[in-house]
Design a protein around this motif. Structure first.
Motif, PDB file in Angstrom:
ATOM      1  N   ASN A 115     -53.944  -7.147  52.655  1.00  0.00           N
ATOM      2  CA  ASN A 115     -52.523  -7.462  52.745  1.00  0.00           C
ATOM      3  C   ASN A 115     -52.163  -7.813  54.183  1.00  0.00           C
ATOM      4  O   ASN A 115     -52.005  -6.924  55.011  1.00  0.00           O
ATOM      5  CB  ASN A 115     -51.697  -6.252  52.271  1.00  0.00           C
ATOM      6  CG  ASN A 115     -50.236  -6.596  52.102  1.00  0.00           C
ATOM      7  OD1 ASN A 115     -49.790  -7.668  52.476  1.00  0.00           O
ATOM      8  ND2 ASN A 115     -49.481  -5.673  51.529  1.00  0.00           N
ATOM      9  N   PRO A 116     -52.054  -9.093  54.502  1.00  0.00           N
ATOM     10  CA  PRO A 116     -51.783  -9.472  55.897  1.00  0.00           C
ATOM     11  C   PRO A 116     -50.416  -9.017  56.375  1.00  0.00           C
ATOM     12  O   PRO A 116     -50.214  -8.805  57.572  1.00  0.00           O
ATOM     13  CB  PRO A 116     -51.880 -10.995  55.868  1.00  0.00           C
ATOM     14  CG  PRO A 116     -51.676 -11.371  54.460  1.00  0.00           C
ATOM     15  CD  PRO A 116     -52.140 -10.243  53.624  1.00  0.00           C
ATOM     16  N   PHE A 117     -49.481  -8.859  55.452  1.00  0.00           N
ATOM     17  CA  PHE A 117     -48.146  -8.421  55.855  1.00  0.00           C
ATOM     18  C   PHE A 117     -48.176  -6.972  56.301  1.00  0.00           C
ATOM     19  O   PHE A 117     -47.533  -6.578  57.276  1.00  0.00           O
ATOM     20  CB  PHE A 117     -47.162  -8.627  54.708  1.00  0.00           C
ATOM     21  CG  PHE A 117     -46.990 -10.063  54.359  1.00  0.00           C
ATOM     22  CD1 PHE A 117     -47.791 -10.663  53.404  1.00  0.00           C
ATOM     23  CD2 PHE A 117     -46.060 -10.850  55.018  1.00  0.00           C
ATOM     24  CE1 PHE A 117     -47.668 -12.004  53.110  1.00  0.00           C
ATOM     25  CE2 PHE A 117     -45.925 -12.192  54.735  1.00  0.00           C
ATOM     26  CZ  PHE A 117     -46.741 -12.770  53.774  1.00  0.00           C
ATOM     27  N   LEU A 118     -48.961  -6.171  55.602  1.00  0.00           N
ATOM     28  CA  LEU A 118     -49.083  -4.771  55.985  1.00  0.00           C
ATOM     29  C   LEU A 118     -49.816  -4.650  57.313  1.00  0.00           C
ATOM     30  O   LEU A 118     -49.460  -3.858  58.180  1.00  0.00           O
ATOM     31  CB  LEU A 118     -49.820  -4.008  54.889  1.00  0.00           C
ATOM     32  CG  LEU A 118     -49.777  -2.491  54.952  1.00  0.00           C
ATOM     33  CD1 LEU A 118     -48.347  -2.022  54.905  1.00  0.00           C
ATOM     34  CD2 LEU A 118     -50.566  -1.904  53.811  1.00  0.00           C
TER      35      LEU A 118
ATOM     36  N   ASN B  77     -47.116  -5.630  74.043  1.00  0.00           N
ATOM     37  CA  ASN B  77     -47.744  -6.872  73.585  1.00  0.00           C
ATOM     38  C   ASN B  77     -46.877  -8.056  73.997  1.00  0.00           C
ATOM     39  O   ASN B  77     -45.737  -7.906  74.416  1.00  0.00           O
ATOM     40  CB  ASN B  77     -47.920  -6.849  72.066  1.00  0.00           C
ATOM     41  CG  ASN B  77     -46.581  -6.738  71.363  1.00  0.00           C
ATOM     42  OD1 ASN B  77     -45.564  -6.410  71.978  1.00  0.00           O
ATOM     43  ND2 ASN B  77     -46.561  -7.013  70.091  1.00  0.00           N
TER      44      ASN B  77
ATOM     45  N   LYS C 163     -49.564  -3.462  63.015  1.00  0.00           N
ATOM     46  CA  LYS C 163     -49.891  -3.904  64.372  1.00  0.00           C
ATOM     47  C   LYS C 163     -48.633  -3.904  65.245  1.00  0.00           C
ATOM     48  O   LYS C 163     -48.643  -3.455  66.387  1.00  0.00           O
ATOM     49  CB  LYS C 163     -50.491  -5.308  64.302  1.00  0.00           C
ATOM     50  CG  LYS C 163     -50.827  -5.922  65.637  1.00  0.00           C
ATOM     51  CD  LYS C 163     -51.381  -7.315  65.437  1.00  0.00           C
ATOM     52  CE  LYS C 163     -50.910  -8.238  66.551  1.00  0.00           C
ATOM     53  NZ  LYS C 163     -51.095  -9.634  66.262  1.00  0.00           N
ATOM     54  N   MET C 164     -47.520  -4.371  64.682  1.00  0.00           N
ATOM     55  CA  MET C 164     -46.277  -4.410  65.453  1.00  0.00           C
ATOM     56  C   MET C 164     -45.793  -2.997  65.750  1.00  0.00           C
ATOM     57  O   MET C 164     -45.301  -2.701  66.826  1.00  0.00           O
ATOM     58  CB  MET C 164     -45.184  -5.152  64.680  1.00  0.00           C
ATOM     59  CG  MET C 164     -45.472  -6.594  64.408  1.00  0.00           C
ATOM     60  SD  MET C 164     -45.640  -7.544  65.903  1.00  0.00           S
ATOM     61  CE  MET C 164     -43.962  -7.618  66.442  1.00  0.00           C
TER      62      MET C 164
ATOM     63  N   GLY D  87     -49.920  -6.899  59.728  1.00  0.00           N
ATOM     64  CA  GLY D  87     -49.029  -7.348  60.802  1.00  0.00           C
ATOM     65  C   GLY D  87     -47.981  -6.292  61.126  1.00  0.00           C
ATOM     66  O   GLY D  87     -47.668  -6.040  62.290  1.00  0.00           O
ATOM     67  N   TYR D  88     -47.457  -5.661  60.072  1.00  0.00           N
ATOM     68  CA  TYR D  88     -46.431  -4.635  60.251  1.00  0.00           C
ATOM     69  C   TYR D  88     -46.978  -3.451  61.033  1.00  0.00           C
ATOM     70  O   TYR D  88     -46.347  -2.948  61.966  1.00  0.00           O
ATOM     71  CB  TYR D  88     -45.958  -4.200  58.869  1.00  0.00           C
ATOM     72  CG  TYR D  88     -44.801  -3.248  58.861  1.00  0.00           C
ATOM     73  CD1 TYR D  88     -44.991  -1.894  58.586  1.00  0.00           C
ATOM     74  CD2 TYR D  88     -43.512  -3.688  59.112  1.00  0.00           C
ATOM     75  CE1 TYR D  88     -43.923  -1.022  58.557  1.00  0.00           C
ATOM     76  CE2 TYR D  88     -42.442  -2.821  59.090  1.00  0.00           C
ATOM     77  CZ  TYR D  88     -42.657  -1.498  58.808  1.00  0.00           C
ATOM     78  OH  TYR D  88     -41.605  -0.633  58.782  1.00  0.00           O
TER      79      TYR D  88
ATOM     80  N   ASP E  37     -46.079 -10.411  71.932  1.00  0.00           N
ATOM     81  CA  ASP E  37     -45.432 -11.033  70.785  1.00  0.00           C
ATOM     82  C   ASP E  37     -43.949 -10.754  70.804  1.00  0.00           C
ATOM     83  O   ASP E  37     -43.395 -10.187  69.886  1.00  0.00           O
ATOM     84  CB  ASP E  37     -46.021 -10.469  69.477  1.00  0.00           C
ATOM     85  CG  ASP E  37     -47.440 -10.926  69.283  1.00  0.00           C
ATOM     86  OD1 ASP E  37     -48.182 -10.208  68.606  1.00  0.00           O
ATOM     87  OD2 ASP E  37     -47.789 -11.980  69.815  1.00  0.00           O
ATOM     88  N   VAL E  38     -43.325 -11.091  71.890  1.00  0.00           N
ATOM     89  CA  VAL E  38     -41.889 -10.815  71.997  1.00  0.00           C
ATOM     90  C   VAL E  38     -41.145 -11.967  71.362  1.00  0.00           C
ATOM     91  O   VAL E  38     -41.449 -13.129  71.585  1.00  0.00           O
ATOM     92  CB  VAL E  38     -41.493 -10.676  73.483  1.00  0.00           C
ATOM     93  CG1 VAL E  38     -39.986 -10.604  73.620  1.00  0.00           C
ATOM     94  CG2 VAL E  38     -42.137  -9.437  74.043  1.00  0.00           C
TER      95      VAL E  38
END
Lengths: 109, 464
Positions: free
Chosen positions: A85-88, A101, A93-94, A90-91, A103-104
């Protein structure tokens, strides 16, 4: 009632085509009408020829597909593990990056 | 022996020819009546049941309740300042392109909930539709000025790889030298070509890429199939009688499917099915007459949204009176079933209706936006003219869940097989206009009118 007083609405058919436009116009309109009606009839014949399946077969096909395809939005199929699940991913990781990071996300003024 | 051609070489006077034609037309009319009778008989034979009746008979069908719907709100992505006009997933199911009316398009990474790029368009025209090509290299923007502009999407991956080193930033405590320069985020995409229609027939309502070299654009009267490299319209499908309101295609559902059809639905319930390889429509049908309680008449509803199901040949039609019809191309013009929001099973959700309020001057409810004390009998003028009906439909991967964006009610999740509404996706808000499931079926994207956010929903393992 009185036949002599009836207006004569007939087109002057004795005139030649060159001198009076009415029969020519009528002929053109009728040919167009004939072509359109013919075309419509052809379409109807095509729809009659089509092989159509009944609603019951179609519904059963749909039910079959819905029940046999995995869909992770329905919990009876189980839950998707994190690797898939890439959404999980990414979540998490954020959430775990704690602001260190790049990724601002910029705010557009 | 007299040859037959010699007899016919003398032209008959017009009156004789007219009489012959009239006689032929009479014969054709008789034929037509016969054909129509045969067709109605055939169609009646096909309509032996409906979808809900079939599923009611199946004992093993798992019922889906609110608890079994595994959807969690992951992100509410902010960035747009205005109403979002169009939202499309890229074929990799990770990126999303959204356009607003401020000539600004945002390219998001939906897995982390951040925007990767901001595309400012030079034109000052109102943007209505957008699309992203299957290879994610091109984007198309359709505006109010009859022009569809194709841009090359900047290669954000290479921009990012040049500026960020993902591994280093966590380990070291370096000052931020590897920041992306803000200017690289704001890009004016390079214009590839502009596809313009010659006749002024309205705005470009939808654009759909078929592949990297062809695109389908819809305006209210015509559908054009363009060749992007030559910038010419290869084919035009004209819709003379009814304006087009919605188009769907199964030609490439973001690279997953390869069908050949697209369907256009318009005013007065007309639906036309086209194959992009043939120059005219291959089938025409219209949704059944419906009773409109506001007019007290049976009318043909407008088709406001269309969507193919994940299983080929099935498609759903949403109308302006908030009913949803299911069709199968192989069955033809007989609908599989009709779903209503006002049915007894869905009574819980039909009460939440922004427009079912009495706005007569003496009423106390004048001016309130959420009329929860709704009575369906007190219909207002606003509810007939401002109601867009079902604005968007999307299906989950198996087709079992149907997500609809309904005007005045919000986002609803239906069980496709039973016609019951499972849940409302956005709680108390009523302002979802677009809803779209990603191509691999893992996430749903919705937009919020009031907050101008793009919201991402997906499944979660610890869902109870």
């Amino acid at each position: 009632m009185d036949r002599e007083n009836k207006p004569n609405l007939q087109v002057n058919t004795s005139a030649t085509p060159a001198s009076s436009p009415n029969p020519l116009l009528q002929y053109k309109l009728l040919t167009i009408k004939y072509q359109r009606k013919n075309q419509k009839n052809e379409e109807l014949k095509n729809t009659l020829k089509k092989e159509l399946i009944p609603v019951s077969n179609s519904c059963l096909g749909l039910v079959d597909y819905c029940q046999n395809t995995t869909d992770y939005m329905i919990s009876s199929w189980g839950s998707l593990p994190e690797e898939k699940n890439p959404f999980l991913q990414g979540y998490n990781k954020m959430r775990n990056s704690n602001g260190n990071n790049n990724d601002v996300c910029c705010t557009i003024m | 022996m007299v040859s037959p051609t010699k007899l016919q070489s003398v032209p008959l006077p017009f009156n004789k020819q007219i009489q012959i034609l009239q006689h032929k037309i009479q014969l054709i009319d008789n034929d037509r009546q016969l054909l129509e009778r045969q067709i109605t008989k055939k169609l009646d034979g096909l309509k032996d049941t409906s979808l809900t009746e079939v599923t009611a008979l199946l004992p093993n069908l798992v019922k889906i309740t609110k608890n079994q719907l595994n959807l969690k709100n992951y992100y509410n992505m902010r960035g747009h300042g205005n109403q979002i006009q169009c939202m499309k997933w890229a074929s990799d199911s990770r990126h999303l392109l959204s356009a607003d009316c401020d000539h600004k398009m945002l390219y998001w990474d939906a897995t982390i909930g951040l925007k990767i790029g901001i595309l400012k368009l030079n034109s000052t025209e109102y943007t209505i539709s957008c699309d992203i090509s299957p290879s994610s290299r091109l984007i198309a923007v359709g505006c109010l000025d009859n022009r569809c502009s194709i841009f090359r999407l900047p290669d954000y991956e290479s921009i990012f790889n040049r500026s960020i080193n993902y591994d280093n930033h966590i380990k070291s405590n370096e000052p931020r030298q590897n920041n992306i320069e803000l200017s690289t985020l704001f890009t004016s995409p390079s214009l590839l070509t502009v596809l313009a229609v010659q006749d002024k027939d309205g705005s470009i309502q939808t654009c759909e890429f078929l592949d990297d070299s062809s695109i389908l654009t819809t305006s209210s009267k015509n559908i054009h199939l363009w060749d992007i490299n030559k910038s010419i319209a290869v084919r035009t499908y004209e819709q003379n009688l009814s304006e087009i309101l919605a188009v769907t295609t199964n030609i490439r559902d973001r690279g997953i499917r390869n069908g050949n059809l697209f369907i256009a639905g318009g005013v007065n319930g007309s639906i036309k099915i086209y194959d992009h390889r043939s120059p005219s429509s291959i089938a025409k049908l219209s949704i059944p007459l419906e009773y409109n309680p506001f007019n007290n008449r049976n009318i043909f509803n407008d088709v406001t949204s269309l969507k193919f199901l994940p299983k080929d040949n099935y498609y759903a039609v949403g109308t302006s009176l908030k009913s949803i019809y299911f069709y199968d191309i192989r069955v033809g013009s007989v609908e599989l079933d009709k779903f209503l929001i006002n049915s007894p099973a869905n009574s819980e959700f039909s009460k939440i209706n922004k427009f079912n309020m009495d706005i007569s001057p003496v009423s106390e409810n004048y001016g309130t936006s959420y009329g929860y004390n709704a009575s369906p009998s007190s219909a207002s003028i606003a509810s007939t003219t401002d109601d867009d009906g079902i604005m968007d439909i999307s299906f989950s991967k198996s087709g079992r869940l149907m997500f609809t964006a309904v005007d005045g009610i919000g986002g609803l999740v239906w069980d496709t097989l039973t016609g019951c509404i499972i849940n409302k996706i956005d709680g108390r808000e009523c302002d979802i206009r677009h809803i779209s499931v990603s191509p691999d079926g893992l996430a749903v994207a919705t937009d919020s009118l009031k907050k101008a956010t793009v919201n991402i929903w997906s499944s979660s393992p610890d869902y109870q």
